[in-house]
Design a protein around this motif. Structure first.
Motif, PDB file in Angstrom:
ATOM      1  N   PHE A  95      17.448 -17.243  32.770  1.00  0.00           N
ATOM      2  CA  PHE A  95      17.274 -16.135  31.832  1.00  0.00           C
ATOM      3  C   PHE A  95      16.165 -16.465  30.847  1.00  0.00           C
ATOM      4  CE2 PHE A  95      19.196 -13.555  28.158  1.00  0.00           C
ATOM      5  CZ  PHE A  95      18.631 -12.382  28.608  1.00  0.00           C
ATOM      6  N   ALA A  96      15.009 -15.825  31.024  1.00  0.00           N
ATOM      7  CA  ALA A  96      13.913 -15.959  30.072  1.00  0.00           C
ATOM      8  C   ALA A  96      14.246 -15.092  28.873  1.00  0.00           C
ATOM      9  CB  ALA A  96      12.593 -15.540  30.711  1.00  0.00           C
ATOM     10  N   LEU A  97      14.666 -15.722  27.811  1.00  0.00           N
ATOM     11  CA  LEU A  97      15.177 -14.980  26.656  1.00  0.00           C
ATOM     12  C   LEU A  97      14.052 -14.528  25.738  1.00  0.00           C
ATOM     13  CD1 LEU A  97      15.028 -17.079  24.071  1.00  0.00           C
ATOM     14  CD2 LEU A  97      17.032 -18.075  25.178  1.00  0.00           C
ATOM     15  N   ASP A  98      14.435 -13.856  24.685  1.00  0.00           N
ATOM     16  CA  ASP A  98      13.493 -13.252  23.739  1.00  0.00           C
ATOM     17  C   ASP A  98      13.863 -13.735  22.343  1.00  0.00           C
ATOM     18  OD1 ASP A  98      11.816 -11.628  22.272  1.00  0.00           O
ATOM     19  OD2 ASP A  98      12.749  -9.741  22.877  1.00  0.00           O
ATOM     20  N   MET A  99      12.961 -14.426  21.676  1.00  0.00           N
ATOM     21  CA  MET A  99      13.231 -14.905  20.318  1.00  0.00           C
ATOM     22  C   MET A  99      12.625 -14.021  19.234  1.00  0.00           C
ATOM     23  SD  MET A  99      15.178 -17.615  20.393  1.00  0.00           S
ATOM     24  CE  MET A  99      14.953 -18.256  18.726  1.00  0.00           C
ATOM     25  N   TYR A 100      11.728 -13.098  19.597  1.00  0.00           N
ATOM     26  CA  TYR A 100      11.009 -12.316  18.596  1.00  0.00           C
ATOM     27  C   TYR A 100      11.484 -10.873  18.474  1.00  0.00           C
ATOM     28  CZ  TYR A 100       7.462 -16.065  18.581  1.00  0.00           C
ATOM     29  OH  TYR A 100       6.792 -17.259  18.497  1.00  0.00           O
ATOM     30  N   GLY A 101      11.915 -10.274  19.581  1.00  0.00           N
ATOM     31  CA  GLY A 101      12.273  -8.860  19.591  1.00  0.00           C
ATOM     32  C   GLY A 101      11.488  -8.138  20.665  1.00  0.00           C
ATOM     33  N   SER A 102      12.055  -7.067  21.171  1.00  0.00           N
ATOM     34  CA  SER A 102      11.482  -6.369  22.320  1.00  0.00           C
ATOM     35  C   SER A 102      10.024  -5.983  22.084  1.00  0.00           C
ATOM     36  CB  SER A 102      12.299  -5.110  22.621  1.00  0.00           C
ATOM     37  OG  SER A 102      13.601  -5.467  23.048  1.00  0.00           O
ATOM     38  N   GLY A 103       9.170  -6.405  22.998  1.00  0.00           N
ATOM     39  CA  GLY A 103       7.766  -6.032  22.954  1.00  0.00           C
ATOM     40  C   GLY A 103       6.925  -6.787  21.950  1.00  0.00           C
ATOM     41  N   LYS A 104       7.481  -7.781  21.273  1.00  0.00           N
ATOM     42  CA  LYS A 104       6.750  -8.482  20.222  1.00  0.00           C
ATOM     43  C   LYS A 104       6.109  -9.734  20.818  1.00  0.00           C
ATOM     44  CE  LYS A 104       7.283  -9.875  15.390  1.00  0.00           C
ATOM     45  NZ  LYS A 104       8.243 -10.029  14.266  1.00  0.00           N
ATOM     46  N   ARG A 105       4.807  -9.648  21.107  1.00  0.00           N
ATOM     47  CA  ARG A 105       4.055 -10.747  21.685  1.00  0.00           C
ATOM     48  C   ARG A 105       2.723 -10.877  20.959  1.00  0.00           C
ATOM     49  NH1 ARG A 105       6.093  -7.850  25.754  1.00  0.00           N
ATOM     50  NH2 ARG A 105       4.107  -6.796  26.146  1.00  0.00           N
ATOM     51  N   ALA A 106       2.216 -12.092  20.918  1.00  0.00           N
ATOM     52  CA  ALA A 106       0.966 -12.370  20.208  1.00  0.00           C
ATOM     53  C   ALA A 106      -0.165 -12.610  21.200  1.00  0.00           C
ATOM     54  CB  ALA A 106       1.134 -13.587  19.314  1.00  0.00           C
ATOM     55  N   ASP A 107      -1.390 -12.268  20.788  1.00  0.00           N
ATOM     56  CA  ASP A 107      -2.556 -12.585  21.609  1.00  0.00           C
ATOM     57  C   ASP A 107      -3.599 -13.383  20.837  1.00  0.00           C
ATOM     58  OD1 ASP A 107      -3.606 -10.671  19.942  1.00  0.00           O
ATOM     59  OD2 ASP A 107      -3.918  -9.168  21.507  1.00  0.00           O
ATOM     60  N   HIS A 108      -3.218 -13.862  19.629  1.00  0.00           N
ATOM     61  CA  HIS A 108      -4.107 -14.697  18.832  1.00  0.00           C
ATOM     62  C   HIS A 108      -3.262 -15.776  18.157  1.00  0.00           C
ATOM     63  CE1 HIS A 108      -6.869 -16.014  15.662  1.00  0.00           C
ATOM     64  NE2 HIS A 108      -7.836 -15.512  16.409  1.00  0.00           N
ATOM     65  N   PRO A 109      -3.777 -16.997  18.031  1.00  0.00           N
ATOM     66  CA  PRO A 109      -2.974 -18.067  17.426  1.00  0.00           C
ATOM     67  C   PRO A 109      -2.447 -17.755  16.030  1.00  0.00           C
ATOM     68  CG  PRO A 109      -4.880 -18.995  18.520  1.00  0.00           C
ATOM     69  CD  PRO A 109      -5.054 -17.500  18.571  1.00  0.00           C
ATOM     70  N   SER A 110      -3.209 -17.022  15.236  1.00  0.00           N
ATOM     71  CA  SER A 110      -2.742 -16.710  13.885  1.00  0.00           C
ATOM     72  C   SER A 110      -1.487 -15.845  13.920  1.00  0.00           C
ATOM     73  CB  SER A 110      -3.846 -16.008  13.088  1.00  0.00           C
ATOM     74  OG  SER A 110      -4.218 -14.780  13.691  1.00  0.00           O
ATOM     75  N   GLU A 111      -1.470 -14.874  14.829  1.00  0.00           N
ATOM     76  CA  GLU A 111      -0.305 -14.022  14.965  1.00  0.00           C
ATOM     77  C   GLU A 111       0.864 -14.799  15.574  1.00  0.00           C
ATOM     78  OE1 GLU A 111       0.511  -9.437  16.373  1.00  0.00           O
ATOM     79  OE2 GLU A 111      -0.734 -10.710  17.671  1.00  0.00           O
ATOM     80  N   ALA A 112       0.568 -15.621  16.582  1.00  0.00           N
ATOM     81  CA  ALA A 112       1.613 -16.437  17.200  1.00  0.00           C
ATOM     82  C   ALA A 112       2.236 -17.386  16.183  1.00  0.00           C
ATOM     83  CB  ALA A 112       1.032 -17.217  18.371  1.00  0.00           C
ATOM     84  N   GLY A 113       1.394 -17.989  15.350  1.00  0.00           N
ATOM     85  CA  GLY A 113       1.897 -18.884  14.317  1.00  0.00           C
ATOM     86  C   GLY A 113       2.789 -18.174  13.319  1.00  0.00           C
ATOM     87  N   GLU A 114       2.425 -16.940  13.008  1.00  0.00           N
ATOM     88  CA  GLU A 114       3.242 -16.147  12.083  1.00  0.00           C
ATOM     89  C   GLU A 114       4.606 -15.851  12.695  1.00  0.00           C
ATOM     90  OE1 GLU A 114       3.281 -11.683  10.038  1.00  0.00           O
ATOM     91  OE2 GLU A 114       1.436 -12.462  10.952  1.00  0.00           O
ATOM     92  N   PHE A 115       4.617 -15.400  13.942  1.00  0.00           N
ATOM     93  CA  PHE A 115       5.879 -15.082  14.612  1.00  0.00           C
ATOM     94  C   PHE A 115       6.773 -16.319  14.706  1.00  0.00           C
ATOM     95  CE2 PHE A 115       3.898 -11.443  17.332  1.00  0.00           C
ATOM     96  CZ  PHE A 115       3.843 -10.639  16.207  1.00  0.00           C
ATOM     97  N   ALA A 116       6.172 -17.424  15.178  1.00  0.00           N
ATOM     98  CA  ALA A 116       6.957 -18.643  15.348  1.00  0.00           C
ATOM     99  C   ALA A 116       7.442 -19.186  14.013  1.00  0.00           C
ATOM    100  CB  ALA A 116       6.121 -19.702  16.073  1.00  0.00           C
ATOM    101  N   GLY A 117       6.592 -19.089  12.992  1.00  0.00           N
ATOM    102  CA  GLY A 117       6.964 -19.583  11.668  1.00  0.00           C
ATOM    103  C   GLY A 117       8.151 -18.854  11.076  1.00  0.00           C
ATOM    104  N   GLN A 118       8.245 -17.564  11.348  1.00  0.00           N
ATOM    105  CA  GLN A 118       9.384 -16.794  10.844  1.00  0.00           C
ATOM    106  C   GLN A 118      10.696 -17.292  11.426  1.00  0.00           C
ATOM    107  OE1 GLN A 118       8.318 -12.785  11.904  1.00  0.00           O
ATOM    108  NE2 GLN A 118       6.870 -12.558  10.214  1.00  0.00           N
TER     109      GLN A 118
END
Length: 259
Positions: free
Chosen positions: A80-103
């Motif tokens: 099961f590939a789970l979802d830690m961010y919420g449906s459809g929430k994906r990043a395409d730039h490190p700054s955005e990815a860092g923000e999501f992961a940091g939260q």
């Protein structure tokens, strides 16, 4: 924390689709009012099957996590590939990815709550029927599965691939009930030697059953072929290593057989 910069990132498999030897389906579930969308892959044969949770990189729930779930399904697991961010929430730039992961990293209760919601969803699925569960995580996902182990969650095994090892909640004796595997790039600047030493000391103090594999000359994101493209695009110290990817995967499969 690498992914494939291709249009296929958005081309998710349709629910209930039969691939070669496996079944796949999208699974929508809830955590504290937030809709999450995961991806389940399991053998196209009579079950139940041992279950494996797959936790994505900091980019979010993307094709790479789904590919890993399908690989595990072909080995006989309900993955099961789970979802830690919420449906459809994906990043395409490190700054955005860092923000999501940091939260998520900054709120351990949220992290563990979202992980547990996926854990419970897989546990109750007919494909697993209450079989033993393991969890594997890549980069950010490695951090998540190690925190789940430290929290003593109901897991037989956790495996972190090029994940961070630091924590604000070090395990004490008896806390870690899962077997722990860590696959690390010895040349990864994001996981310096002192972090490795602290982790080993923590696991020793916790009396945990763990294996630490350091791949000489290997850097971050070594399991993902898309890492080289990320390195070039964003000037990041990441890179794919075929040997480390192959050997760590074989080690994981051998450990899963003991569940």
């Amino acid at each position: 924390m690498a992914f494939r910069l291709t249009a296929a990132l958005l081309a998710f498999t349709l629910p209930g689709l039969a691939l070669a030897g496996i079944q796949t389906e999208e699974v929508t579930y809830d955590h504290d009012g937030e809709e999450m969308t995961g991806y389940l892959a399991y053998p196209d044969s009579d079950g139940p099957h041992p279950g494996v949770l797959v936790v994505h990189e900091w980019w979010g729930h993307n094709e790479y996590a789904r590919d890993r779930a399908e690989q595990l399904a072909r080995e006989g697991y309900a993955a099961f590939a789970l979802d830690m961010y919420g449906s459809g929430k994906r990043a395409d730039h490190p700054s955005e990815a860092g923000e999501f992961a940091g939260q998520i990293r900054g709120n351990r209760d949220l992290m563990l709550g979202r992980f547990e919601a996926a854990h419970d969803r897989l546990k109750e699925h007919d494909a697993t029927a209450d079989q033993a569960l393991a969890a594997v995580g890549y980069c950010f996902g490695g951090t998540v599965v190690l925190e789940a182990a430290r929290a003593g969650m109901d897991l037989a095994l956790v495996a972190s691939f090029h994940g961070a090892l630091v924590t604000d909640h070090p395990a004490s004796a008896g806390d870690v009930t899962a077997e722990v595997l860590v696959f690390n790039g010895a040349a990864d600047p994001m996981v310096p030697p002192e972090q490795v030493a602290d982790f080993r000391e923590e696991m020793d103090n916790a009396e945990a059953t763990y294996t630490f594999v350091d791949f000489s000359g290997v850097v971050h994101s070594f399991t993902n072929p898309g890492a080289d493209e990320i390195a070039e695009k964003f000037d990041m110290p990441v890179g794919y290593d075929e040997r480390a990817d192959r050997d760590s995967w074989k080690h994981l499969l051998s450990a899963l057989e003991r569940m």
